[in-house]
Write a protein that holds these residues in place. Structure first.
Motif, PDB file in Angstrom:
ATOM      1  N   ARG A 107       0.873  -1.222   0.000  1.00 40.06           N
ATOM      2  CA  ARG A 107       0.020   0.021   0.011  1.00 40.06           C
ATOM      3  C   ARG A 107       0.831   1.088   0.036  1.00 40.06           C
ATOM      4  O   ARG A 107       0.794   2.321  -0.732  1.00 40.06           O
ATOM      5  N   LYS A 111       0.155   3.249  -3.094  1.00 39.57           N
ATOM      6  CA  LYS A 111      -1.020   4.687  -2.938  1.00 39.57           C
ATOM      7  C   LYS A 111      -0.079   5.704  -1.983  1.00 39.57           C
ATOM      8  O   LYS A 111      -0.352   6.798  -2.103  1.00 39.57           O
ATOM      9  N   TRP A 187      -3.928   7.621   2.892  1.00 40.04           N
ATOM     10  CA  TRP A 187      -3.452   7.266   1.875  1.00 40.04           C
ATOM     11  C   TRP A 187      -4.101   8.002   0.650  1.00 40.04           C
ATOM     12  O   TRP A 187      -5.429   8.486   0.764  1.00 40.04           O
ATOM     13  N   SER A 191      -3.644   5.635  -7.352  1.00 42.17           N
ATOM     14  CA  SER A 191      -2.243   5.161  -7.634  1.00 42.17           C
ATOM     15  C   SER A 191      -1.674   5.842  -8.560  1.00 42.17           C
ATOM     16  O   SER A 191      -2.293   6.204  -9.679  1.00 42.17           O
ATOM     17  N   PHE A 282      -5.853  -7.740   2.256  1.00 42.71           N
ATOM     18  CA  PHE A 282      -5.782  -7.586   1.205  1.00 42.71           C
ATOM     19  C   PHE A 282      -7.267  -7.570   0.425  1.00 42.71           C
ATOM     20  O   PHE A 282      -7.569  -6.963  -0.614  1.00 42.71           O
ATOM     21  N   ARG A 284      -9.502  -5.925   1.507  1.00 43.92           N
ATOM     22  CA  ARG A 284     -10.308  -4.497   1.555  1.00 43.92           C
ATOM     23  C   ARG A 284     -10.012  -3.609   0.047  1.00 43.92           C
ATOM     24  O   ARG A 284     -10.763  -2.585  -0.010  1.00 43.92           O
ATOM     25  N   ASP A 285      -9.268  -4.201  -0.743  1.00 46.62           N
ATOM     26  CA  ASP A 285      -8.670  -3.264  -1.936  1.00 46.62           C
ATOM     27  C   ASP A 285      -9.469  -3.834  -3.004  1.00 46.62           C
ATOM     28  O   ASP A 285      -9.655  -4.868  -3.457  1.00 46.62           O
ATOM     29  N   GLU A 287      -9.279  -2.823  -6.066  1.00 45.60           N
ATOM     30  CA  GLU A 287      -8.549  -2.754  -7.190  1.00 45.60           C
ATOM     31  C   GLU A 287      -8.083  -4.360  -7.720  1.00 45.60           C
ATOM     32  O   GLU A 287      -7.624  -4.650  -8.743  1.00 45.60           O
ATOM     33  N   THR A 288      -7.968  -5.263  -6.579  1.00 48.38           N
ATOM     34  CA  THR A 288      -7.428  -6.558  -6.832  1.00 48.38           C
ATOM     35  C   THR A 288      -8.441  -7.550  -7.359  1.00 48.38           C
ATOM     36  O   THR A 288      -9.408  -7.614  -7.182  1.00 48.38           O
TER      37      THR A 288
END
Length: 317
Positions: A107, A111, A187, A191, A282, A284-285, A287-288
């Protein structure tokens, strides 16, 4: 999307991230940047699951064996050195691939990091006095109440980092001195990279079986001897590197504090708990893109799928 392309592969410990990355190197012009807070330590090879010499020959890995076990290494330093490695990889016309399970490091890289408030001598003295009066466990419990993710990352005996984490959290609270200088959330929402982030997952019971076998294999390969060598070299249990899961348990066995069988049991227990925390982090993201290792055709199958996405997204020519 903006910025230069970056491939990121995350997931819990033992799920097969390194093996997948090595397989991808057969068909893609990639180099790996390790995002693992334990693999930065020299002479800690078996218990951190570092890529083997053969894997490193097949895929160039950066940010492994960076510091000695007695040195501290943090997310800010990782970000700085990872950006340098990424620029170096790009200069050779290759695609940088960040591989690792340390969520804070990933992160911080993708970020950015918010500036931490400066140290407050009075608050620091108060927290140190609290630790002396109530004990380290109480201080760790206080951090857990303030910032559960931070507490999960830190061992209860890592008093220096626990005190700093509490200090940062309190100074960032609304109304605290200097709190206005730090944005909520800490954050950036976007990105700076043209990012493809892939997560590897596996059924919890199946992963736990693999982690149990992995710990047992590490001990069979000589992890206890590795721990004894570190202790003999003067790296006591308070050294930053020795707080690593497995090393702290086996170090206790080496000192005669617990039987080695108990040290192995505790290592397996703590490793599976750590893997669960990694998945929580992970997940929580948004984008993954997630791939199940078993449902995706094993390590070879998911490597092929990620390589397909890389080409479809135009990350390589």
């Amino acid at each position: 999307m903006v910025g230069e392309p970056l491939l990121v592969l995350v997931g819990p410990t033992g799920v097969g991230k390194t093996a997948v990355a090595v397989r991808m190197a057969v068909s893609l012009p990639i180099e790996a940047v390790s995002a693992d807070s334990r693999q930065v330590y020299r002479r800690m090879d078996i218990g951190t699951g570092k890529p083997s010499p053969e894997e490193r020959r097949r895929l160039h890995h950066h940010l492994i064996d960076v510091v000695d076990p007695g040195e501290r290494y943090d997310a800010a330093r990782f970000r700085r050195e990872a950006l340098e490695a990424i620029a170096d990889i790009r200069a050779r016309g290759r695609l940088p691939m960040v591989v690792g399970g340390t969520g804070l490091y990933v992160r911080a890289l993708v970020k950015g990091l918010a500036p931490a408030p400066p140290r407050d001598p009075d608050l620091r003295a108060t927290l140190e006095a609290e630790r002396a009066r109530l004990g380290g466990a109480a201080l760790h419990a206080r951090l857990e109440a303030l910032d559960a993710p931070a507490a999960a990352r830190l061992h209860p005996r890592d008093h220096v980092r626990i005190v700093r984490a509490i200090e940062v959290r309190l100074l960032r609270a609304p109304g605290a001195p200097g709190a206005g200088a730090v944005a909520a959330g800490n954050w950036s929402s976007r990105s700076p990279f043209r990012l493809l982030m892939v997560g590897l997952a596996q059924d919890r019971a199946r992963l736990n079986e693999r982690l149990t076998a992995r710990v047992q294999a590490m001990v069979a390969r000589g992890m206890m001897e590795e721990v004894r060598a570190l202790l003999q070299a003067g790296h006591a249990g308070t050294a930053p590197g020795m707080a690593t899961i497995g090393y702290r348990q086996l170090a206790a066995a080496a000192r005669g504090a617990i039987p080695i069988a108990e040290a192995i049991r505790l290592t397996i227990r703590d490793t599976t708990r750590y893997a669960k925390r990694q998945m929580t982090w992970f997940a929580r993201d948004p984008e993954t893109r997630w791939l199940d290792v078993d449902a995706g055709g094993g390590l070879e199958g998911v490597a092929q799928q990620i390589a397909t996405w890389v080409r479809e997204e135009g990350l390589v020519a």
